[in-house]
Design a protein around this motif. Structure first.
Motif, mmCIF file in Angstrom:
data_model
loop_
_atom_site.group_PDB
_atom_site.id
_atom_site.type_symbol
_atom_site.label_atom_id
_atom_site.label_comp_id
_atom_site.label_asym_id
_atom_site.label_seq_id
_atom_site.Cartn_x
_atom_site.Cartn_y
_atom_site.Cartn_z
ATOM 1 N N SER A 54 9.055 -3.914 3.741
ATOM 2 C CA SER A 54 8.761 -3.163 2.513
ATOM 3 C C SER A 54 7.274 -2.918 2.321
ATOM 4 O O SER A 54 6.874 -1.944 1.678
ATOM 5 N N SER A 55 6.416 -3.775 2.898
ATOM 6 C CA SER A 55 4.972 -3.655 2.674
ATOM 7 C C SER A 55 4.263 -2.793 3.713
ATOM 8 O O SER A 55 3.096 -2.452 3.531
ATOM 9 N N ASP A 56 4.940 -2.455 4.809
ATOM 10 C CA ASP A 56 4.318 -1.677 5.885
ATOM 11 C C ASP A 56 5.017 -0.331 6.008
ATOM 12 O O ASP A 56 6.190 -0.257 6.388
ATOM 13 N N LEU A 104 0.679 -9.277 6.976
ATOM 14 C CA LEU A 104 1.179 -9.721 5.673
ATOM 15 C C LEU A 104 0.736 -11.148 5.382
ATOM 16 O O LEU A 104 0.271 -11.450 4.275
#
Length: 320
Positions: free
Chosen positions: A50-52, A304
């Motif tokens: 979700s963060s990349d 992360l």
């Protein structure tokens, strides 16, 4: 015994590892560690994807859903088992048992269907690379995941509702650490013909058909790989499928182990340990398989963790 009398004694006893009283602390620590690693590993997979933005592709979208399903699948049985080991309270209510059966079946089927969807995704990526983004568009990906959820819930609901019609004898002991549907059926005083038909039907629709789809996808993939002449192309194809193929082998291998051990020696310790492998170890290993074999995941996970470490150090510096 009448149905009304059955509801008055409608509590089951989960025997599980009850006889290992001397090893209680060891088992509790081992299973708690496995559970925490499973939750942490799968949560890291979800957070990393979700963060990349580079990982916002169909393959990783399906992987994040699989990680979520693994978290729920493990959480259906392990917390109750930990409470049982710690408190030696083996009792589970009839309603609690039905709830466990419903969620265990639903998330187990969801795992199975998501692996099939991921096999189709790899088939399109390798056999039709030029049309991959057109075929695997966001709408289709969403429909595949939604369909997997709906089929799993409906199948699980069907199996759970058929158990409601059963009456149970005075022996309410389940030789397992969770409410295994097949073990619950053995305790029934009613005719279980309909339940067995439903179970066989679900096995075919939610087990055999998805496995056939996976085997067909990989037969096409291997056929396409054999036509690749360059070593670089072969390495890329194998690296693309290696992680998923490992997960499929682990999932179906342990599932087959549970079936064979139960058929060979019902209610044995071997069957119990095979169930532990299937319901606990497999969800724990999936994040390691994908993160260790996939350089994109390793890079994104490292970034992360680096950001989380920097943020933590900055917070500590401000507080001091």
């Amino acid at each position: 015994m009448e149905r009304g009398n059955q509801t008055e004694v409608g509590n089951f006893l989960l025997l599980g590892f009850a006889e290992d009283s001397d090893m209680r602390l060891l088992l509790y620590g081992l299973f708690l560690s496995v559970y925490l690693v499973t939750i942490t590993g799968n949560l890291l997979i979800i957070l990393t994807i979700s963060s990349d933005s580079h990982l916002h592709t169909p393959m990783y979208f399906f992987l994040s859903n699989l990680s979520f399903a693994d978290i729920c699948f493990t959480s259906t049985t392990v917390p109750k088992m930990l409470v049982t080991i710690q408190t030696q309270s083996k009792m589970i209510t009839f309603a609690g048992c039905l709830t466990q059966i419903f969620f265990f079946t639903a998330f187990g089927c969801l795992d199975n269907l998501l692996l099939t969807v991921m096999a189709y995704d790899r088939f399109v990526a390798i056999c039709h690379p030029l049309h991959y983004m057109v075929i695997m568009n966001p709408r289709l990906c969403g429909l595949l995941v939604l369909g997997s959820w709906c089929i799993s819930v409906m199948g699980s609901l069907l199996e759970t509702l058929t158990i409601l019609r059963l009456s149970f004898c005075t022996n309410m002991e389940i030789p397992h650490f969770f409410c295994d549907p097949s073990e619950v059926l053995k305790l029934s005083c009613s005719d279980t013909f309909i339940n067995n038909i439903v179970m066989y039907f679900m096995t075919i629709v939610l087990g055999v058909f998805p496995l056939s789809g996976i085997l067909f996808s990989y037969s096409q993939i291997f056929s396409s790989i054999l036509r690749v002449s360059s070593a670089r192309g072969l390495n890329k194809a194998f690296s693309t499928c290696g992680s998923h193929l490992s997960m499929v082998s682990l999932f179906y291998g342990t599932g087959l182990g549970v079936y064979l051990s139960s058929a060979a020696a019902p209610s044995s310790r071997r069957s119990l340990m095979a169930s532990v492998m299937y319901s606990m170890v497999t969800p724990m290993l999936n994040p390691f398989i994908y993160s260790l074999r996939n350089r994109h995941m390793k890079g994104s996970l490292g970034r992360l963790l680096l950001r989380a470490t920097s943020l933590n150090e900055g917070t500590i510096a401000k507080l001091s």
